[in-house]
Each structure stands twice: as structure tokens, then as C-alpha cells.
Design a protein around this motif. Structure first.
Motif, PDB file in Angstrom:
ATOM      1  N   MET A  59       0.837  -1.198   0.000  1.00  0.00           N
ATOM      2  CA  MET A  59       0.000   0.000   0.000  1.00  0.00           C
ATOM      3  C   MET A  59       0.872   1.249   0.000  1.00  0.00           C
ATOM      4  O   MET A  59       1.859   1.339   0.736  1.00  0.00           O
ATOM      5  CB  MET A  59      -0.931   0.012   1.215  1.00  0.00           C
ATOM      6  N   VAL A  60       0.498   2.199  -0.844  1.00  0.00           N
ATOM      7  CA  VAL A  60       1.131   3.520  -0.859  1.00  0.00           C
ATOM      8  C   VAL A  60       0.116   4.507  -0.304  1.00  0.00           C
ATOM      9  O   VAL A  60      -0.903   4.785  -0.939  1.00  0.00           O
ATOM     10  CB  VAL A  60       1.553   3.924  -2.281  1.00  0.00           C
ATOM     11  N   PHE A  61       0.371   5.015   0.890  1.00  0.00           N
ATOM     12  CA  PHE A  61      -0.561   5.921   1.549  1.00  0.00           C
ATOM     13  C   PHE A  61      -0.485   7.305   0.914  1.00  0.00           C
ATOM     14  O   PHE A  61       0.499   7.672   0.266  1.00  0.00           O
ATOM     15  CB  PHE A  61      -0.243   6.026   3.042  1.00  0.00           C
ATOM     16  N   ARG A 120       9.493  10.581  -4.744  1.00  0.00           N
ATOM     17  CA  ARG A 120       9.218   9.883  -3.483  1.00  0.00           C
ATOM     18  C   ARG A 120       8.094   8.856  -3.659  1.00  0.00           C
ATOM     19  O   ARG A 120       8.131   7.770  -3.088  1.00  0.00           O
ATOM     20  CB  ARG A 120       8.845  10.891  -2.384  1.00  0.00           C
ATOM     21  N   GLN A 121       7.123   9.227  -4.461  1.00  0.00           N
ATOM     22  CA  GLN A 121       6.040   8.275  -4.716  1.00  0.00           C
ATOM     23  C   GLN A 121       6.579   7.034  -5.426  1.00  0.00           C
ATOM     24  O   GLN A 121       6.178   5.908  -5.125  1.00  0.00           O
ATOM     25  CB  GLN A 121       4.939   8.915  -5.547  1.00  0.00           C
ATOM     26  N   ARG A 122       7.508   7.249  -6.359  1.00  0.00           N
ATOM     27  CA  ARG A 122       8.093   6.107  -7.052  1.00  0.00           C
ATOM     28  C   ARG A 122       8.880   5.218  -6.095  1.00  0.00           C
ATOM     29  O   ARG A 122       8.933   3.996  -6.263  1.00  0.00           O
ATOM     30  CB  ARG A 122       8.977   6.591  -8.210  1.00  0.00           C
ATOM     31  N   VAL A 123       9.486   5.826  -5.074  1.00  0.00           N
ATOM     32  CA  VAL A 123      10.186   5.040  -4.053  1.00  0.00           C
ATOM     33  C   VAL A 123       9.179   4.163  -3.288  1.00  0.00           C
ATOM     34  O   VAL A 123       9.440   2.984  -3.016  1.00  0.00           O
ATOM     35  CB  VAL A 123      10.954   5.950  -3.077  1.00  0.00           C
ATOM     36  N   GLU A 124       8.025   4.742  -2.950  1.00  0.00           N
ATOM     37  CA  GLU A 124       6.992   3.973  -2.247  1.00  0.00           C
ATOM     38  C   GLU A 124       6.523   2.791  -3.108  1.00  0.00           C
ATOM     39  O   GLU A 124       6.312   1.683  -2.611  1.00  0.00           O
ATOM     40  CB  GLU A 124       5.806   4.880  -1.914  1.00  0.00           C
ATOM     41  N   ILE A 125       6.348   3.033  -4.402  1.00  0.00           N
ATOM     42  CA  ILE A 125       5.939   1.949  -5.298  1.00  0.00           C
ATOM     43  C   ILE A 125       7.052   0.914  -5.409  1.00  0.00           C
ATOM     44  O   ILE A 125       6.799  -0.301  -5.398  1.00  0.00           O
ATOM     45  CB  ILE A 125       5.573   2.521  -6.685  1.00  0.00           C
ATOM     46  N   ASP A 139      -3.623   5.217  -2.550  1.00  0.00           N
ATOM     47  CA  ASP A 139      -4.574   6.171  -1.979  1.00  0.00           C
ATOM     48  C   ASP A 139      -4.271   7.567  -2.516  1.00  0.00           C
ATOM     49  O   ASP A 139      -3.242   8.159  -2.183  1.00  0.00           O
ATOM     50  CB  ASP A 139      -4.476   6.147  -0.449  1.00  0.00           C
ATOM     51  N   GLU A 140      -5.149   8.099  -3.367  1.00  0.00           N
ATOM     52  CA  GLU A 140      -4.977   9.419  -3.981  1.00  0.00           C
ATOM     53  C   GLU A 140      -3.570   9.571  -4.575  1.00  0.00           C
ATOM     54  O   GLU A 140      -2.834  10.505  -4.234  1.00  0.00           O
ATOM     55  CB  GLU A 140      -5.226  10.529  -2.944  1.00  0.00           C
ATOM     56  N   PRO A 141      -3.168   8.674  -5.477  1.00  0.00           N
ATOM     57  CA  PRO A 141      -1.771   8.669  -5.926  1.00  0.00           C
ATOM     58  C   PRO A 141      -1.368   9.850  -6.796  1.00  0.00           C
ATOM     59  O   PRO A 141      -0.179  10.134  -6.941  1.00  0.00           O
ATOM     60  CB  PRO A 141      -1.677   7.370  -6.729  1.00  0.00           C
ATOM     61  N   THR A 142      -2.324  10.566  -7.388  1.00  0.00           N
ATOM     62  CA  THR A 142      -1.956  11.644  -8.326  1.00  0.00           C
ATOM     63  C   THR A 142      -2.152  13.026  -7.749  1.00  0.00           C
ATOM     64  O   THR A 142      -1.969  14.018  -8.451  1.00  0.00           O
ATOM     65  CB  THR A 142      -2.793  11.525  -9.615  1.00  0.00           C
ATOM     66  N   ILE A 167      -4.550  -3.841  -8.834  1.00  0.00           N
ATOM     67  CA  ILE A 167      -4.333  -2.493  -8.295  1.00  0.00           C
ATOM     68  C   ILE A 167      -5.654  -1.936  -7.801  1.00  0.00           C
ATOM     69  O   ILE A 167      -6.651  -1.950  -8.533  1.00  0.00           O
ATOM     70  CB  ILE A 167      -3.740  -1.563  -9.372  1.00  0.00           C
ATOM     71  N   MET A 168      -5.666  -1.480  -6.561  1.00  0.00           N
ATOM     72  CA  MET A 168      -6.829  -0.789  -6.022  1.00  0.00           C
ATOM     73  C   MET A 168      -6.506   0.698  -6.006  1.00  0.00           C
ATOM     74  O   MET A 168      -5.527   1.130  -5.401  1.00  0.00           O
ATOM     75  CB  MET A 168      -7.179  -1.295  -4.618  1.00  0.00           C
ATOM     76  N   PHE A 169      -7.339   1.479  -6.675  1.00  0.00           N
ATOM     77  CA  PHE A 169      -7.027   2.876  -6.994  1.00  0.00           C
ATOM     78  C   PHE A 169      -8.080   3.782  -6.374  1.00  0.00           C
ATOM     79  O   PHE A 169      -9.230   3.800  -6.799  1.00  0.00           O
ATOM     80  CB  PHE A 169      -7.023   3.007  -8.528  1.00  0.00           C
ATOM     81  N   ILE A 170      -7.683   4.533  -5.330  1.00  0.00           N
ATOM     82  CA  ILE A 170      -8.601   5.476  -4.680  1.00  0.00           C
ATOM     83  C   ILE A 170      -8.319   6.867  -5.229  1.00  0.00           C
ATOM     84  O   ILE A 170      -7.183   7.346  -5.197  1.00  0.00           O
ATOM     85  CB  ILE A 170      -8.414   5.477  -3.156  1.00  0.00           C
ATOM     86  N   SER A 171      -9.342   7.520  -5.754  1.00  0.00           N
ATOM     87  CA  SER A 171      -9.140   8.852  -6.315  1.00  0.00           C
ATOM     88  C   SER A 171     -10.457   9.605  -6.336  1.00  0.00           C
ATOM     89  O   SER A 171     -11.529   9.010  -6.471  1.00  0.00           O
ATOM     90  CB  SER A 171      -8.580   8.750  -7.740  1.00  0.00           C
ATOM     91  N   HIS A 172     -10.362  10.936  -6.209  1.00  0.00           N
ATOM     92  CA  HIS A 172     -11.524  11.804  -6.402  1.00  0.00           C
ATOM     93  C   HIS A 172     -11.495  12.435  -7.794  1.00  0.00           C
ATOM     94  O   HIS A 172     -12.408  13.176  -8.148  1.00  0.00           O
ATOM     95  CB  HIS A 172     -11.549  12.904  -5.339  1.00  0.00           C
TER      96      HIS A 172
END
Length: 487
Positions: A59-61, A120-125, A139-142, A167-172
Motif C-alpha cells: 500500500m502507498v498511503f 518519493r512516490q516512485r520510491v513507495e511503489i 490512496d490518492e496517488p496523483t 491495483i486498487m485505486f482510490i481517487s476523487h
């Protein structure tokens, strides 16, 4: 809810709908009261994130969990068991191999504090990929990426999907959901209310499933042109206050009555420093560099600036926008004491009635004016803070990330409130990482990168691609002084 191998599955819903609770349960942060989680055909009891990682769930918070003073390799090593480290062998080599495979451009030797938000996001992935993840929760990756970085992220997700990773993708951002997701599950009030195939829907139809008939999409608003300059920053230079901060370099811009000035930028490029020095939170002296209504305010504290008509919605809701343990009534009084205090005595009945009115006018979901700020979801607390600041009828409103993590219905209400304030003659500084929102609301636009401010142009005279390039700093080499364009 079912998730198939290789499926990019959107999890949608209003703030407080239960999205975070659900994914935290899957990732082992929260224990379910009842029901079953079936993983790869077997019922599992996921008691902790480490157990989830052992199963192949990563999970990437929304808020990254990286140590800034450690290298990329050291940060990734922290989440690996001794057995995993032993099987991997050369961790730095494995990171470089995966980086090349997925075009992530992650350098294992770099210190995290030197990385951009997108890096940093790429590091989390990468941290998830090193563990051979089978399900990746985002969670809100973009929310903090430039348009170019979003495109790169989507390329990575599509490649993972083709290889069988779910992939579970949470976004607004519903246009992103329709672009990349195979299926969507919609939650409302903690219950599953529907599923759909996003490719067969539009953002408007998905929004209606999420929040009902309130979900009329922002269709674009009439742009305004202000004449009278109410606020100016003139040659504003300010050294960074801490080692990981950003120095401001010759910042110059004007704000005009009845206009919204939007500033785009990836987090960590000087937005926080700019807002702090304008609002008065940063009390360092910058003589004659900031004027409000023709008066130098650079030596005034935050309270005196407020009395002159400057209001502020900070990016950090809990802790700066509101005191977590205080009630909504008490939080109202903190920045809006006018009319509620006489001869040192607080008229608590009036304060409570006003807080009730804010709750009603902005459709804040809570248990009443006695609710503690920390008990509200992020979106509902944001609506309350926005209402409190707008209710002061400010001459100038500084607004940071007004709809970050906010659902469609709440975002629409906030947008309309900002536009009404603008049309009443206020000047609004809108700082956001959501470039679509800026193009929707801002009358003039700029971008900030590494403490430099780009030229300011009318929104209808620029493009998302140009602003995206400015967010990456292309304007700095061609125009080091970054003077404002007469627009």
C-alpha cells in the motif's frame, strides 16, 4: 467486493464513505468486526501490515512514510524481513533492475530529502515491487503530481496490470478513473451501493452514483478581470527556515479585487514558505516586500493582518486549520472573535449559533457544534474551515489545496463558495497541486518551482502542458528574474 488478477479497480465514495477503513482493513491496519477476507482462494486473518506484505499486498498511503535523512535503499530495507533481504541479496542492484524494468528512475543511493514528491512516490511503489506485490493499493496517488508525472505513473500501473498485479485505486479525480480503471466500486455511508465499468461511464455519471443528484459537475465558470490591486509581493526574498525547506527567490506578483490568482506547483517548491510569510505565521522581517491595500504589512503579526482583512485556509487542516481536541464552536472563535467577545467575555451562545449556521450552510457532516475537530473526516473539516474563513468577508483570502482529498459534492460546494467570495470583490490566492482545479477556478495563473515564481498569465491564454512545464521549472533558465507578465 471482488478483485481479479491484473485488474485496476477504483474505490470511490464521498469523504467518510468508508474507503480508508476498507483499505486499512485489507492492509492489516484495522481489524474487521465481522466478515471474511478471501485471498487467493483461502480465508486469511490479516493482523498487521507485515502480514499483508507477506501475502503480497502493498500500500502507498496518501501521506508518504519515508525517512528523509536515509537513502532510498535504506528506506526500502526497513520494511523487509531478514528472510526477504537474504533472498534478494543485492538490494541496490534489485532496485536498479526493477527501476529499469518499469522505467521508474529510482536511484538507490539518493537521500530522500533530495527527491521531488513524484520521485518519493516512485520510491513507495518500488518498496512494494521489491516485495513481489500481487495487490497494490494506491490512496490518492496523483494528488501531488504534475501532469507529466501522472502520465508516467499510469504507464507503470498499466505494465503491472498486464503482468497480473491487481491495483486498487482510490481517487476523487474521476476523469482519471475513466482513463485507467477496469472496474469501480462505489461506497456510500459505509455500504457498497454500486459497481460500474468506468470506460462505459463519464465523470458526471460516476459522480451521480457517488453522491446522488448533488453531483452536478463543475462545467466551467466565467472568468473575471479585476482592476484594483489590493495585495502585492515585491522582490520577496526569504532564506529557507530549515534544512529541508525552500528559499523564496525574488517573488513578485499582484492580486486584484474580484479575481482568483492560481499558483500551481509540486509540493515542496516554496508554497508553504510563501503562504507562511504572507499570512504572518513566519514572522521574519521582509521590509516593504508585502503590501495590503497600499500599506506595508511585512512587520505586522498574523493577528494584525487578519484585522486588516486577510484570511487564511492552510494546507494542514488539523493542527493549523483547526485544533484537534477543540470543538467546532471553539475553533470558530479562534480566528473569528469579532462580535463574539465584549469586554473580555465570550458570548458562547452566539458562537454556538454561528457554528451551527456554518455546519448547515456548508453541509458539514458531524454530530453538532460540540463535535471535536478531529472527529470529522478531512473533507468535512475542510468545508467547516472554508466556511469559517469566508464568513469573515476578507479582502484577501489565501487558500491552500481547498479540495485536496475532498469528494465531488464537497468540492462543488467549496468551488461555488470561492467564486461567490470573488464576485463580492475579494482577492483570492489559490495554491493547489490540482492543475484541473486551477484551470477551472483561476482567472490568472502562475507556477512555482524551487522558490521561483513563473510569469503570471491569464488562464485562457495558457495550457495545461505549459503550466506543467513551468511546474518543472522550465521558465527559470529562460527568465531568471521571473517577472510578471502584464495580463
Amino acid at each position: 467486493m471482488n478483485l481479479m488478477p491484473g485488474e485496476i479497480h477504483a474505490l470511490l465514495g464521498e469523504n467518510g464513505a468508508g474507503k480508508s477503513t476498507l483499505v486499512k482493513t485489507i492492509y492489516g491496519v484495522v481489524a474487521p468486526d465481522s466478515g471474511q477476507i478471501i485471498w487467493d482462494g483461502h480465508e486469511v486473518d490479516i493482523k498487521s501490515p507485515s502480514k499483508a506484505r507477506d501475502l503480497g499486498i502493498g500500500m502507498v498511503f496518501q501521506h508518504f512514510s519515508l525517512f528523509e535523512t536515509l537513502t532510498v535503499s535504506q528506506n526500502i530495507e526497513l520494511c523487509l524481513s531478514p528472510e526477504q533481504l537474504s533472498s534478494i541479496g543485492d538490494l541496490a542492484g534489485r532496485i536498479q533492475e526493477l527501476s529499469k524494468t518499469y522505467d521508474l528512475q529510482v536511484d538507490p543511493t539518493r537521500y530522500v530529502h533530495s527527491l521531488s514528491i513524484g520521485e518519493r512516490q516512485r520510491v513507495e511503489i518500488m518498496r512494494c515491487l521489491v516485495q513481489s506485490v500481487k495487490l497494490l493499493i494506491l490512496d490518492e496517488p496523483t494528488s501531488v503530481l504534475t501532469p507529466q508525472e501522472v502520465a508516467g505513473l499510469f504507464d507503470v500501473l498499466r505494465k503491472l496490470s498486464k503482468e497480473g498485479c491487481s491495483i486498487m485505486f482510490i481517487s476523487h479525480k474521476l476523469h482519471e478513473v475513466t482513463e485507467i480503471c477496469h472496474k469501480a466500486t462505489i461506497l456510500r455511508g459505509g455500504k457498497l451501493v454500486g459497481t460500474c465499468s468506468p470506460a462505459e461511464e463519464t465523470p458526471a455519471t460516476i459522480a451521480k452514483m457517488m453522491v446522488g443528484d448533488l453531483a452536478e459537475q463543475d462545467a466551467g465558470y466565467t472568468k473575471a478581470t479585476g482592476e484594483h490591486i489590493i495585495f502585492s509581493a515585491i522582490g520577496l526574498n526569504l532564506p529557507a527556515k530549515h534544512p529541508f525547506g525552500t528559499s523564496l527567490k525574488d517573488i513578485q506578483f499582484d492580486m486584484r479585487k474580484g479575481e482568483i490568482l492560481g499558483i500551481a506547483g509540486v509540493a515542496g517548491n516554496g508554497q508553504e514558505e510563501l503562504m507562511s510569510i504572507i499570512s504572518g505565521e513566519d514572522n521574519r522581517t521582509v521590509n516593504n516586500a508585502i503590501t495590503l491595500d497600499g500599506k506595508d504589512i511585512s512587520t505586522l503579526n498574523a493577528g494584525k493582518r487578519r484585522k486588516m482583512g486577510l484570511a487564511y485556509v492552510p494546507e494542514e487542516r488539523l493542527g493549523r486549520g483547526a485544533v484537534p481536541d477543540m470543538s467546532l464552536s471553539e475553533n470558530t472563535l479562534l480566528t473569528h472573535s469579532s462580535g463574539f467577545v465584549s469586554k473580555g467575555l465570550v458570548n458562547w451562545n452566539a458562537v454556538k449559533q454561528y457554528a451551527k449556521a456554518l455546519i448547515n450552510d456548508y453541509s458539514v457532516k458531524c454530530h453538532g457544534e460540540f463535535s471535536e475537530a478531529k472527529s470529522l473526516s478531512g473533507g468535512n473539516l475542510q468545508k467547516f474551515i472554508m466556511g469559517r474563513e469566508i464568513g469573515q468577508n476578507p479582502k484577501v483570502l489565501i487558500c491552500a489545496h481547498p479540495t485536496w482529498g475532498v469528494d465531488v459534492g464537497a468540492a462543488l460546494a467549496i468551488h461555488q463558495a470561492l467564486l461567490e467570495l470573488r464576485d463580492q470583490g475579494a482577492a483570492i490566492l489559490l495554491i493547489s497541486e490540482d492543475i484541473d482545479e486551477l484551470f477551472l477556478l483561476a482567472d490568472r495563473m502562475s507556477a512555482i518551482c524551487n522558490g521561483h515564481l513563473s510569469p503570471v498569465v491569464r488562464t485562457e491564454e495558457t495550457t495545461i502542458d505549459q503550466i506543467g512545464q513551468w511546474m518543472a521549472g522550465t521558465f527559470i533558465e529562460s527568465n531568471p528574474s521571473s517577472q510578471e507578465v502584464n495580463a
